[in-house]
Design a protein around this motif. Structure first.
Motif, PDB file in Angstrom:
ATOM      1  N   VAL A 270       0.862  -1.175   0.000  1.00  0.00           N
ATOM      2  CA  VAL A 270       0.000   0.000   0.000  1.00  0.00           C
ATOM      3  C   VAL A 270       0.898   1.224   0.000  1.00  0.00           C
ATOM      4  O   VAL A 270       1.802   1.342   0.836  1.00  0.00           O
ATOM      5  N   ALA A 271       0.654   2.125  -0.934  1.00  0.00           N
ATOM      6  CA  ALA A 271       1.461   3.345  -1.043  1.00  0.00           C
ATOM      7  C   ALA A 271       0.547   4.561  -1.019  1.00  0.00           C
ATOM      8  O   ALA A 271      -0.626   4.485  -1.417  1.00  0.00           O
ATOM      9  N   VAL A 272       1.102   5.678  -0.561  1.00  0.00           N
ATOM     10  CA  VAL A 272       0.325   6.914  -0.492  1.00  0.00           C
ATOM     11  C   VAL A 272       1.145   8.078  -1.046  1.00  0.00           C
ATOM     12  O   VAL A 272       2.379   8.035  -1.066  1.00  0.00           O
ATOM     13  N   HIS A 273       0.430   9.104  -1.482  1.00  0.00           N
ATOM     14  CA  HIS A 273       1.102  10.357  -1.845  1.00  0.00           C
ATOM     15  C   HIS A 273       1.662  10.973  -0.558  1.00  0.00           C
ATOM     16  O   HIS A 273       1.074  10.817   0.519  1.00  0.00           O
ATOM     17  N   PRO A 274       2.798  11.656  -0.626  1.00  0.00           N
ATOM     18  CA  PRO A 274       3.407  12.224   0.586  1.00  0.00           C
ATOM     19  C   PRO A 274       2.506  13.153   1.394  1.00  0.00           C
ATOM     20  O   PRO A 274       2.728  13.367   2.591  1.00  0.00           O
ATOM     21  N   SER A 275       1.475  13.688   0.756  1.00  0.00           N
ATOM     22  CA  SER A 275       0.568  14.597   1.467  1.00  0.00           C
ATOM     23  C   SER A 275      -0.379  13.858   2.409  1.00  0.00           C
ATOM     24  O   SER A 275      -1.036  14.490   3.246  1.00  0.00           O
TER      25      SER A 275
ATOM     26  N   ALA B 114      -0.382   9.390   6.863  1.00  0.00           N
ATOM     27  CA  ALA B 114      -0.473   8.023   7.368  1.00  0.00           C
ATOM     28  C   ALA B 114       0.856   7.324   7.117  1.00  0.00           C
ATOM     29  O   ALA B 114       1.421   7.445   6.023  1.00  0.00           O
ATOM     30  N   ASN B 115       1.333   6.619   8.134  1.00  0.00           N
ATOM     31  CA  ASN B 115       2.625   5.952   8.030  1.00  0.00           C
ATOM     32  C   ASN B 115       2.546   4.436   8.110  1.00  0.00           C
ATOM     33  O   ASN B 115       3.567   3.754   8.008  1.00  0.00           O
ATOM     34  N   ASN B 116       1.336   3.909   8.321  1.00  0.00           N
ATOM     35  CA  ASN B 116       1.135   2.472   8.288  1.00  0.00           C
ATOM     36  C   ASN B 116      -0.320   2.198   7.950  1.00  0.00           C
ATOM     37  O   ASN B 116      -1.131   3.139   7.824  1.00  0.00           O
ATOM     38  N   LEU B 117      -0.665   0.940   7.796  1.00  0.00           N
ATOM     39  CA  LEU B 117      -2.011   0.597   7.344  1.00  0.00           C
ATOM     40  C   LEU B 117      -3.061   0.990   8.376  1.00  0.00           C
ATOM     41  O   LEU B 117      -4.156   1.440   8.010  1.00  0.00           O
TER      42      LEU B 117
ATOM     43  N   ARG C  21       5.109   7.187  -0.777  1.00  0.00           N
ATOM     44  CA  ARG C  21       5.513   6.536   0.469  1.00  0.00           C
ATOM     45  C   ARG C  21       4.817   5.183   0.607  1.00  0.00           C
ATOM     46  O   ARG C  21       3.582   5.119   0.622  1.00  0.00           O
ATOM     47  N   ILE C  22       5.590   4.124   0.663  1.00  0.00           N
ATOM     48  CA  ILE C  22       5.036   2.790   0.883  1.00  0.00           C
ATOM     49  C   ILE C  22       4.831   2.631   2.383  1.00  0.00           C
ATOM     50  O   ILE C  22       5.775   2.741   3.169  1.00  0.00           O
TER      51      ILE C  22
END
Length: 294
Positions: free
Chosen positions: A98-103, A106-109, A189-190
């Motif tokens: 799961v990856a997110v845009h840096p904005s 969230a740092n984990n699921l 960010r993964i």
């Protein structure tokens, strides 16, 4: 000998198959030719091998899509993922991440799920398309966590990734491969590995299970298969060569740099059992999604 890759050239499966073939040629004692037979989500190439002569000269480099998801998704099955093949070996696995845009804060699921819950209907996630393993895995998360989040389906992973990098879509499911460079440079960010254990390539990234999501284990795999009816002697000989190839340290380094975990202890029997278990795992998610291949 030819190995059919049931997808277009340049993708992760094609890259793995070519690296495998380069190092396996000496073990086979003959040249290995990679042939790309992409189309219909891997169905065209897979069915071609299923119909090929079982003489040991044609093999398939199958995946979770061709031998885990498609068997349930095909309305009129073009092949049977168990009966139509003599599975030689599982040669590699790769978890979804799961990856997110840096904005996205969230740092984990766990943090991502809680964030989505705070704003029902606000967030969206991108995948390579309807019925892909990435969509099905996220649908599992939606169902089990009762999330109100929108699926945005793209025609392939690359256009989805481009929109996530641009910040148009905040969340993304993929394998490590296409995301590694962007993760290292901070453009994406993964935040989670959907596996029973952390990645050896990125041990700092938590798994879904570590933050309270048992069963969050989804990924792809590669299986080397011959057409059904191939003589046992050929199957076993090919298995020995395949496993010897997968023990090559240079190949292992190459694959792990792409976050693909080499498999070195697969047998024809365990490979068939693995494929059967994958079909059973994906089947309820496919049915719940309503996705079909006509």
């Amino acid at each position: 000998m030819r190995i059919v890759v049931p997808f277009a050239a340049g993708g992760a499966t094609d890259l793995f198959a070519r690296k495998f073939a380069d190092r396996a040629t000496s073990g086979f004692g003959q040249p290995i030719v990679i042939e790309n037979r992409g189309g219909a989500g891997g169905i065209l190439g897979s069915s071609e091998v299923a119909r090929a002569a079982p003489d040991g000269y044609t093999a398939l480099f199958g995946t979770a899509s061709t031998h885990g998801v498609n068997p349930t998704m095909m309305v009129r099955p073009a092949y049977d993922a168990i009966r139509d093949y003599a599975h030689v070996a599982i040669v590699g696995t790769a978890p979804l991440v799961v990856a997110v845009h840096p904005s996205v804060p969230a740092n984990n699921l766990r943090e991502m799920v809680e964030l989505v819950r705070t704003r029902p209907g606000h967030y969206s996630y991108a995948t390579a398309g309807v019925g892909t393993i990435t969509q099905l895995a996220f649908e599992w998360l939606k169902q089990t966590q009762n999330l109100d989040i929108t699926h945005v389906a793209y025609r392939g992973s690359n256009p989805a990734l481009m929109d996530v990098l641009a910040g148009t879509i905040p969340l993304f499911l993929e394998t490590f491969g296409p995301l590694i460079d962007h993760h290292r440079t901070g453009r994406i960010r993964i935040i989670a590995v959907l596996s029973a254990r952390r990645s050896t390539s990125f041990p700092e990234i938590l798994t879904g299970e570590e933050v309270g999501f048992p069963g969050a284990e989804f990924g792809t795999f590669n299986v080397l298969s011959l057409p059904a009816g191939a003589p046992a002697g050929i199957v076993n000989s090919l298995n020995r060569t395949a496993m010897a190839t997968m023990k090559d340290e240079a190949l292992q380094r190459d694959l792990r740099s792409l976050a693909i975990e080499p498999v070195t202890d697969s047998t024809p029997e365990s490979a068939a059992a693995y494929v059967q278990a994958e079909i059973q795992k994906w089947a309820p998610l496919v049915r719940a999604s309503g996705a079909q291949i006509e």
